[in-house]
Design a protein around this motif. Structure first.
Motif, PDB file in Angstrom:
ATOM      1  N   GLY A 303       0.840  -1.186   0.000  1.00 42.57           N
ATOM      2  CA  GLY A 303       0.000   0.000   0.000  1.00 42.57           C
ATOM      3  C   GLY A 303       0.877   1.237   0.000  1.00 42.57           C
ATOM      4  O   GLY A 303       2.082   1.183  -0.251  1.00 42.57           O
ATOM      5  N   PHE A 304       0.280   2.363   0.312  1.00 42.83           N
ATOM      6  CA  PHE A 304       1.016   3.620   0.384  1.00 42.83           C
ATOM      7  C   PHE A 304       1.228   3.947   1.852  1.00 42.83           C
ATOM      8  O   PHE A 304       0.339   4.481   2.520  1.00 42.83           O
ATOM      9  N   VAL A 305       2.408   3.619   2.392  1.00 48.39           N
ATOM     10  CA  VAL A 305       2.691   3.839   3.801  1.00 48.39           C
ATOM     11  C   VAL A 305       3.997   4.602   3.958  1.00 48.39           C
ATOM     12  O   VAL A 305       4.899   4.489   3.126  1.00 48.39           O
ATOM     13  N   GLY A 306       4.094   5.423   5.008  1.00 49.92           N
ATOM     14  CA  GLY A 306       5.368   6.044   5.355  1.00 49.92           C
ATOM     15  C   GLY A 306       5.408   7.549   5.335  1.00 49.92           C
ATOM     16  O   GLY A 306       6.389   8.148   5.807  1.00 49.92           O
ATOM     17  N   MET A 307       4.387   8.204   4.770  1.00 51.31           N
ATOM     18  CA  MET A 307       4.396   9.661   4.808  1.00 51.31           C
ATOM     19  C   MET A 307       4.255  10.141   6.254  1.00 51.31           C
ATOM     20  O   MET A 307       3.765   9.441   7.121  1.00 51.31           O
ATOM     21  N   TYR A 308       4.697  11.387   6.500  1.00 51.68           N
ATOM     22  CA  TYR A 308       4.602  12.021   7.819  1.00 51.68           C
ATOM     23  C   TYR A 308       5.239  11.148   8.906  1.00 51.68           C
ATOM     24  O   TYR A 308       4.710  11.016  10.006  1.00 51.68           O
ATOM     25  N   CYS A 309       6.380  10.558   8.592  1.00 53.47           N
ATOM     26  CA  CYS A 309       7.010   9.643   9.540  1.00 53.47           C
ATOM     27  C   CYS A 309       7.858  10.405  10.558  1.00 53.47           C
ATOM     28  O   CYS A 309       8.323  11.523  10.320  1.00 53.47           O
ATOM     29  N   ASP A 310       8.059   9.771  11.716  1.00 52.74           N
ATOM     30  CA  ASP A 310       8.923  10.327  12.757  1.00 52.74           C
ATOM     31  C   ASP A 310       9.484   9.178  13.568  1.00 52.74           C
ATOM     32  O   ASP A 310       8.921   8.071  13.601  1.00 52.74           O
ATOM     33  N   ILE A 311      10.605   9.426  14.253  1.00 58.13           N
ATOM     34  CA  ILE A 311      11.334   8.371  14.949  1.00 58.13           C
ATOM     35  C   ILE A 311      11.836   8.886  16.281  1.00 58.13           C
ATOM     36  O   ILE A 311      12.150  10.076  16.432  1.00 58.13           O
ATOM     37  N   THR A 312      11.922   7.990  17.263  1.00 57.46           N
ATOM     38  CA  THR A 312      12.443   8.336  18.584  1.00 57.46           C
ATOM     39  C   THR A 312      13.252   7.174  19.139  1.00 57.46           C
ATOM     40  O   THR A 312      13.016   6.011  18.782  1.00 57.46           O
ATOM     41  N   VAL A 313      14.208   7.490  20.004  1.00 60.12           N
ATOM     42  CA  VAL A 313      15.018   6.468  20.678  1.00 60.12           C
ATOM     43  C   VAL A 313      14.317   6.077  21.967  1.00 60.12           C
ATOM     44  O   VAL A 313      13.932   6.932  22.770  1.00 60.12           O
ATOM     45  N   LEU A 314      14.156   4.761  22.176  1.00 60.13           N
ATOM     46  CA  LEU A 314      13.557   4.219  23.393  1.00 60.13           C
ATOM     47  C   LEU A 314      14.618   3.508  24.228  1.00 60.13           C
ATOM     48  O   LEU A 314      15.647   3.086  23.691  1.00 60.13           O
ATOM     49  N   PRO A 315      14.416   3.380  25.525  1.00 61.46           N
ATOM     50  CA  PRO A 315      15.406   2.676  26.364  1.00 61.46           C
ATOM     51  C   PRO A 315      15.627   1.237  25.883  1.00 61.46           C
ATOM     52  O   PRO A 315      14.738   0.622  25.285  1.00 61.46           O
ATOM     53  N   GLY A 316      16.833   0.727  26.140  1.00 62.05           N
ATOM     54  CA  GLY A 316      17.135  -0.643  25.762  1.00 62.05           C
ATOM     55  C   GLY A 316      17.478  -0.809  24.302  1.00 62.05           C
ATOM     56  O   GLY A 316      17.177  -1.852  23.702  1.00 62.05           O
ATOM     57  N   ALA A 317      18.118   0.224  23.708  1.00 58.71           N
ATOM     58  CA  ALA A 317      18.549   0.170  22.309  1.00 58.71           C
ATOM     59  C   ALA A 317      17.380  -0.090  21.362  1.00 58.71           C
ATOM     60  O   ALA A 317      17.506  -0.799  20.361  1.00 58.71           O
ATOM     61  N   ARG A 318      16.238   0.483  21.683  1.00 61.68           N
ATOM     62  CA  ARG A 318      15.065   0.323  20.833  1.00 61.68           C
ATOM     63  C   ARG A 318      14.774   1.624  20.091  1.00 61.68           C
ATOM     64  O   ARG A 318      15.177   2.699  20.505  1.00 61.68           O
TER      65      ARG A 318
END
Length: 629
Positions: A303-318
């Protein structure tokens, strides 16, 4: 002439006839009546308490007081009635009417409500608002106050009744007695003012580079780095500063990639870029290893996925990512741990209508859990969803229609989330910057700037003192603007407006010294500017900055193109706006055509927003035109 004897006989005969008719006539039927018995523990009902009699078929109007003050801070509110006979069995109002055909009764019902007084020595935008409010017995009420207002910092509260004293800026109380809360504030110290002494730097001169810029500070080198889109080649680019000069790298050169880039540094201080592959309409991630090699992976596809994406670092190398599913209109989430993306295929955080555009994700520094702010296209508003103890919880940030464009999210050091977004309404025309602060179960919104057409490409960062810093594109001055809260008011300055159109796709980061830095697209190049020193605090609110001689038509964005592509920050929309600013505005005829367009286009754009087939056709037409321009 009749004789007297004849007249006497006529009168006698008439009298006898009338008497006989009255004597032998059947008795008239008596009128049918019914009783209505009224009961009420409080108030002054109408009809009054007791029994009233009405002829059959009469319309009876019944009413009682909305509430009765029974003591200080205690009211009895009418909650409706119960009835028999011709009266409806139940109702929830304090007035009604009916036609009576049976003996009937009505009993007015009452509920106990308690007063909650919200007090403060200053005018603050708290929730509930300052003043007296009444709530039904047993109601849970969420209370919240802003952490800062003009000249003041939050300093706890005192309470009576159900509310004890406390030091937090939000709480919940169950109303079982009259109560009050008094919010306390103390004087705030003015922050020093960042000074942009050095000129802006051209990091990459293109051609056609710099859109979707995302700036971050490398924790290992304490120097800035930027991810961005190379539109000329359809590549994802990465720039990093060594303290002396900028170095440019291609992070991904596969087919048509690099939109909606988001740069972070993971727990090993390696750069990680999340981005949209617009060639295959998928979500991708690029990671640089310790040897300097870039590796790419697909986070989600189909499908069409991925626009307006964002990322964050979580504890435990996630890693946690949020993004928009254009095919289904959903907000999606995935998490990276131990070399795998989970869950499979993804977690749908919200599917209530068309939701998930303009997503922003951040990690709560206290709980270590992710939270996402995003826009609902269906409801035309902003939502916030966060994870706590494995469960996701959704809150409404603002229900004002037309808000929620160019959203960003950040936490202060105490785990309080702030959401910044653009308020873009056409009736009346309003293009403002709004910031909202969570206060428990409620959100408190305030206007950052309302002069001009502002708030495009908002980027937010919180400093160590818990104050917000923002950069955004100001269409009035055609430049990128930096704004921060200095403890008393918003201080704002134009970072760069040197060129035709400077500052779109802007991104903000704070250095280790707290000084702001911004990366942004400017005349087909990537620019960067950092404040290099601290100045004295600003003691008086600055006057609005408007560039002298700047030609401004209420444009903001292209209404039809934005409706067709679903985003003002779509590449084709930016191309069309660039053609407008560089070419159309250069002549009197062009300016006249643009002004006419902006008077006529808002209504068709609103209709286009709800018609998917027509949007697709317009996208194809305008997409081709944008390449020509």
């Amino acid at each position: 002439m009749k004789s007297p004897r004849f007249l006497f006989c006529l009168v006698l005969a008439t009298t006898v006839s009338v008497f006989a008719a009255l004597l032998f006539a059947a008795p008239a039927a008596e009128a049918v009546t019914f009783s209505l018995e009224v009961s009420s523990e409080y108030g002054s009902p109408s009809p009054a308490r007791g029994v009233s009699v009405y002829q059959s078929g009469v319309t009876v109007f019944c009413a009682v007081d909305e509430y009765v003050q029974v003591s200080d801070g205690v009211r009895m509110y009418c909650s409706g009635w119960t009835g028999t006979g011709s009266v409806p069995a139940t109702g929830s109002t304090n007035s009604f009417h009916f036609e009576i055909f049976l003996n009937s009764t009505v009993t007015w019902l009452w509920e106990r409500w308690y007063e909650l007084k919200v007090l403060c020595d200053y005018e603050i935008p708290c929730r509930p608002a300052l003043g007296a409010h009444y709530y039904k017995e047993g109601t849970e009420v969420a209370l919240g106050a802003p952490l800062f207002v003009a000249d003041l910092l939050f300093d706890g509260y005192a309470g009576t009744g159900e509310i004890p004293a406390g030091s937090v800026h939000h709480l919940e109380v169950t109303m079982n007695s009259p109560s009050s809360i008094t919010w306390y504030y103390r004087a705030a110290e003015l922050m020093r003012t960042p000074l942009f002494g050095s000129p802006a730097e051209v990091v990459d001169s293109g051609p056609r580079v710099g859109k979707y810029a995302s700036v971050a500070v490398n924790p290992a080198t304490h120097q800035p780095a930027i991810s961005y889109f190379d539109e000329e080649n359809g590549d994802l680019k990465y720039a990093w500063f060594d303290g002396t000069e900028w170095h440019l790298e291609t992070a991904d050169s596969s087919i048509l990639v690099g939109q909606f880039t988001k740069l972070i540094f993971d727990e090993s201080d390696s750069p990680v870029i999340l981005y949209y592959g617009y060639g295959y309409r998928d979500l991708k991630i690029a990671h640089k290893d310790i040897e300097g090699n870039w590796y790419n992976d697909i986070v989600d596809e189909g499908g069409f996925v991925g626009m307006y994406c964002d990322i964050t670092v979580l504890p435990g190398a996630r890693l946690g990512v949020s993004y928009y599913d254009e095919t289904n209109g959903d907000l999606l989430y995935r998490e990276f741990q131990d070399g795998f993306w989970r869950p499979e295929p993804h977690l749908v955080l919200d599917s209530d209508g068309d939701v998930g555009t303009y997503t922003a994700i951040a990690t709560n520094p206290i709980t270590g859990e992710p939270a996402v702010a995003y826009r609902s296209e269906t409801e035309d508003c902003v939502y916030y969803i966060y994870r706590e103890a494995g469960e996701w919880h959704r809150q409404l940030v603002t229900a004002i229609p037309g808000t929620g464009y160019f959203i960003d999210l950040a936490f202060d050091r105490n785990g309080v989330p702030y959401v910044v977004f653009q308020d873009y309404r056409n009736d009346p025309r309003t293009i403002d910057v709004i910031i909202a602060q969570q206060a428990g179960e409620v959100w408190i919104s305030r206007v950052v700037q309302s002069t001009g057409d502002v708030g495009f490409y908002c980027s937010l960062a919180m400093d160590a003192a818990g104050f917000p810093h923002l950069v955004y594109y100001d269409d009035t001055v055609r430049g990128v603007r930096y704004t921060f809260w200095n403890g008393r008011f918003w201080v704002t300055d134009v970072v760069d407006a040197a060129g035709d159109h400077v500052g779109r796709f802007c991104s903000l980061a704070l250095g280790d010294d707290g000084l702001p830095m911004a990366a942004y697209w400017a005349d087909e190049t990537l620019r960067f500017r950092k404040a290099d020193s601290w100045g004295a605090p600003v003691t008086e609110p600055p006057a609005p900055v408007v560039e002298e001689g700047a030609h401004h038509v209420d444009t903001g964005g292209c209404f039809v193109a934005t409706a067709a592509f679903g985003s003002y920050c779509a590449a084709s929309v930016a191309d069309l706006c660039g053609f407008r600013d560089r070419t159309a505005f250069s002549s009197g005829i062009g300016r006249g055509v643009v002004e006419l367009y902006y008077r006529l286009s808002p209504e068709p754009a609103r209709g286009l927003k709800d018609c998917s087939p027509l949007r697709g056709l317009i996208r194809r037409l305008l997409g081709g035109a944008s390449k020509v321009f």
